[in-house]
Design a protein around this motif. Sequence first.
Motif, PDB file in Angstrom:
ATOM      1  N   VAL A 174       0.860  -1.181   0.000  1.00 25.82           N
ATOM      2  CA  VAL A 174       0.000   0.000   0.000  1.00 25.82           C
ATOM      3  C   VAL A 174       0.893   1.227   0.000  1.00 25.82           C
ATOM      4  O   VAL A 174       1.893   1.284   0.739  1.00 25.82           O
ATOM      5  N   THR A 175       0.548   2.202  -0.809  1.00 18.12           N
ATOM      6  CA  THR A 175       1.302   3.456  -0.840  1.00 18.12           C
ATOM      7  C   THR A 175       0.699   4.450   0.151  1.00 18.12           C
ATOM      8  O   THR A 175      -0.518   4.666   0.164  1.00 18.12           O
ATOM      9  N   ILE A 176       1.550   5.012   0.973  1.00 18.47           N
ATOM     10  CA  ILE A 176       1.141   6.034   1.936  1.00 18.47           C
ATOM     11  C   ILE A 176       1.640   7.377   1.427  1.00 18.47           C
ATOM     12  O   ILE A 176       2.852   7.573   1.240  1.00 18.47           O
ATOM     13  N   ALA A 177       0.735   8.294   1.197  1.00 17.40           N
ATOM     14  CA  ALA A 177       1.086   9.575   0.573  1.00 17.40           C
ATOM     15  C   ALA A 177       1.914  10.440   1.510  1.00 17.40           C
ATOM     16  O   ALA A 177       1.801  10.369   2.735  1.00 17.40           O
ATOM     17  N   ALA A 178       2.745  11.269   0.908  1.00 17.12           N
ATOM     18  CA  ALA A 178       3.564  12.207   1.674  1.00 17.12           C
ATOM     19  C   ALA A 178       2.689  13.191   2.430  1.00 17.12           C
ATOM     20  O   ALA A 178       1.566  13.503   2.023  1.00 17.12           O
ATOM     21  N   GLY A 179       3.228  13.677   3.541  1.00 16.76           N
ATOM     22  CA  GLY A 179       2.502  14.677   4.304  1.00 16.76           C
ATOM     23  C   GLY A 179       2.711  14.506   5.795  1.00 16.76           C
ATOM     24  O   GLY A 179       3.334  13.548   6.245  1.00 16.76           O
ATOM     25  N   PRO A 180       2.183  15.430   6.582  1.00 19.07           N
ATOM     26  CA  PRO A 180       2.325  15.359   8.034  1.00 19.07           C
ATOM     27  C   PRO A 180       1.243  14.481   8.653  1.00 19.07           C
ATOM     28  O   PRO A 180       0.192  14.251   8.056  1.00 19.07           O
ATOM     29  N   PHE A 181       1.509  13.993   9.846  1.00 23.18           N
ATOM     30  CA  PHE A 181       0.467  13.357  10.651  1.00 23.18           C
ATOM     31  C   PHE A 181       0.855  13.514  12.113  1.00 23.18           C
ATOM     32  O   PHE A 181       2.001  13.843  12.433  1.00 23.18           O
ATOM     33  N   VAL A 182      -0.115  13.281  13.001  1.00 21.34           N
ATOM     34  CA  VAL A 182       0.129  13.413  14.434  1.00 21.34           C
ATOM     35  C   VAL A 182       0.468  12.050  15.014  1.00 21.34           C
ATOM     36  O   VAL A 182      -0.338  11.118  14.971  1.00 21.34           O
ATOM     37  N   MET A 183       1.675  11.943  15.562  1.00 24.01           N
ATOM     38  CA  MET A 183       2.179  10.709  16.168  1.00 24.01           C
ATOM     39  C   MET A 183       2.114  10.838  17.684  1.00 24.01           C
ATOM     40  O   MET A 183       2.285  11.924  18.228  1.00 24.01           O
ATOM     41  N   GLY A 184       1.875   9.721  18.365  1.00 25.51           N
ATOM     42  CA  GLY A 184       1.783   9.761  19.819  1.00 25.51           C
ATOM     43  C   GLY A 184       0.430  10.269  20.266  1.00 25.51           C
ATOM     44  O   GLY A 184      -0.490  10.465  19.472  1.00 25.51           O
ATOM     45  N   THR A 185       0.289  10.495  21.567  1.00 27.16           N
ATOM     46  CA  THR A 185      -1.013  10.879  22.101  1.00 27.16           C
ATOM     47  C   THR A 185      -0.875  11.796  23.310  1.00 27.16           C
ATOM     48  O   THR A 185       0.091  11.706  24.071  1.00 27.16           O
ATOM     49  N   ASP A 186      -1.870  12.662  23.474  1.00 34.20           N
ATOM     50  CA  ASP A 186      -2.016  13.483  24.676  1.00 34.20           C
ATOM     51  C   ASP A 186      -3.314  13.166  25.405  1.00 34.20           C
ATOM     52  O   ASP A 186      -3.509  13.612  26.538  1.00 34.20           O
ATOM     53  N   ASP A 187      -4.217  12.424  24.743  1.00 36.10           N
ATOM     54  CA  ASP A 187      -5.556  12.271  25.305  1.00 36.10           C
ATOM     55  C   ASP A 187      -5.974  10.830  25.558  1.00 36.10           C
ATOM     56  O   ASP A 187      -7.123  10.581  25.918  1.00 36.10           O
ATOM     57  N   THR A 197       4.663  12.903  24.016  1.00 33.08           N
ATOM     58  CA  THR A 197       3.451  13.647  23.744  1.00 33.08           C
ATOM     59  C   THR A 197       3.086  13.515  22.270  1.00 33.08           C
ATOM     60  O   THR A 197       3.909  13.100  21.447  1.00 33.08           O
ATOM     61  N   ALA A 198       1.850  13.951  21.950  1.00 32.80           N
ATOM     62  CA  ALA A 198       1.461  14.009  20.546  1.00 32.80           C
ATOM     63  C   ALA A 198       2.297  15.060  19.841  1.00 32.80           C
ATOM     64  O   ALA A 198       2.506  16.156  20.363  1.00 32.80           O
ATOM     65  N   PHE A 368      14.809   2.857  20.271  1.00 32.97           N
ATOM     66  CA  PHE A 368      13.844   3.311  21.280  1.00 32.97           C
ATOM     67  C   PHE A 368      14.342   4.613  21.898  1.00 32.97           C
ATOM     68  O   PHE A 368      15.337   4.633  22.627  1.00 32.97           O
ATOM     69  N   HIS A 369      13.614   5.698  21.594  1.00 37.92           N
ATOM     70  CA  HIS A 369      13.997   7.028  22.056  1.00 37.92           C
ATOM     71  C   HIS A 369      12.746   7.771  22.518  1.00 37.92           C
ATOM     72  O   HIS A 369      11.624   7.439  22.126  1.00 37.92           O
ATOM     73  N   PRO A 370      12.925   8.817  23.344  1.00 38.24           N
ATOM     74  CA  PRO A 370      11.756   9.575  23.814  1.00 38.24           C
ATOM     75  C   PRO A 370      11.206  10.484  22.725  1.00 38.24           C
ATOM     76  O   PRO A 370      11.923  10.920  21.819  1.00 38.24           O
ATOM     77  N   TYR A 371       9.918  10.784  22.832  1.00 41.34           N
ATOM     78  CA  TYR A 371       9.285  11.768  21.968  1.00 41.34           C
ATOM     79  C   TYR A 371       9.576  13.176  22.495  1.00 41.34           C
ATOM     80  O   TYR A 371       9.928  13.345  23.673  1.00 41.34           O
ATOM     81  N   PRO A 372       9.408  14.190  21.666  1.00 35.09           N
ATOM     82  CA  PRO A 372       9.539  15.567  22.162  1.00 35.09           C
ATOM     83  C   PRO A 372       8.574  15.801  23.328  1.00 35.09           C
ATOM     84  O   PRO A 372       7.408  15.388  23.268  1.00 35.09           O
TER      85      PRO A 372
END
Length: 435
Positions: A174-187, A197-198, A368-372
């Motif tokens: 499956v091809t995943i188109a270029a662009g931004p997305f929100v990784m991780g979660t805050d909620d 965090t997200a 395995f590293h921390p998110y911002p």
Amino acid sequence: MTGEITKEAVEAVLLRARERSTLLTDCVDDTELIAQHSPLMSPLVWDLAHIGNQEELWLVRDVGGRDPVRSDIDELYDAFKHSRSSRPTLPLLNPAEAREYVRTVRGKVWDVLEASTFGRTELDVDGFAFGMIAQHEQQHAETMLATHQLRSGPTALVATPAPQAARMPELDEVTIAAGPFVMGTDDEPWALDNERTAHQVYLTDFAIDRFPVTNGQFVEFIEDGGYSRPELWSRDGWRHRVDAKLRAPLFWEHDSSGWWHETFGVEAPVPPDKPVVHVSYYEAEAYASWAGKRLPTEVEWEKAARWDSESGRSRRFPWGDVSADENLANLGQRHLGPAGVGSYPAGASAAGVEQLIGDVWEWTSSGFHPYPGFRAFPYREYSEVFFGGDYKVLRGGSFGTDSVACRGTFRNWDHPIRRQIFSGFRCARTISGRP
């Protein structure tokens, strides 16, 4: 878990976890419980008492503010003070004592739950500590399930129904188109610290396999000399392959009739349509090289699993925001192995990628590293002490992972040589630019 967290929901996940721990320890005798079936694993009786000890520390003493039940055993069941290989030499609780201990602790936990306001402290907001403990017990239940797989002799587990029949899908990508997305979660109320965090991530377009790599595909790699061609392996991977004498996935054997594997004490032909399991990161990496592809990054895996380009948001799960059920994913030890590819079309992501949740943990190429914005909570030893090193991130859960401990943001990690875990993989491919 979304929406308002109720005490009834907390009670249900705690009961489900305890039922599974009881199943995995009551199905063998005391000799088997105290034995160490592999130096990679603890005795089952250590896992059981450790589950109770963590529940006592966090729920009885911390959230509940109650007196200790057995403060004298805290050090015995501290996973950071004693390696797995050394635990059989410790003065552990015997099986009867361990069972009595976890029963006593759980009785006090019901009192704490009844009195909780789900907000007195940060640890108690939305019942987080209860969710953390339910996840902890289920994680150890999966570890105990892996210990059962490493036991010699016949299975002690009752046979489960076979997974639902799979359609015969095309093993495409499956091809995943270029662009931004929100990784991780805050909620996500019960998300663990390393899932936060997200944050927004931009990816160029890439392709990812629609399904995990199957046994049949992996046999092709073996038969094409995959284990004897150093050019397919990384330097560290080839060194480990030679030192460990790897020639096939763990628990596989070959004879004149073909490939066989042993699953919880039962020998059977390797099913070609099911995801390959019990392979190390290095084996997955070599296969991907042989196939002219690579392993996906953790970011790619999560975008393929969660991003819905139509709504412009990241989902909790590939299929949406509702929790998994038996029609969406192979989770919770309902079956003692992966389902054939194509078994869960209703569990596909918005992009059309299938079986991202359940069946097999999937190796990614990411460390395995921390998110911002990461903040260790409620203790450093859950995530922070593991950041860096040679750990590789795995995603998606396995047939042995409970739904309370599996979601689109959940991160697992292990050393790249590990094969006793229920690990498989899928491949990815760069289309343009830098992945």
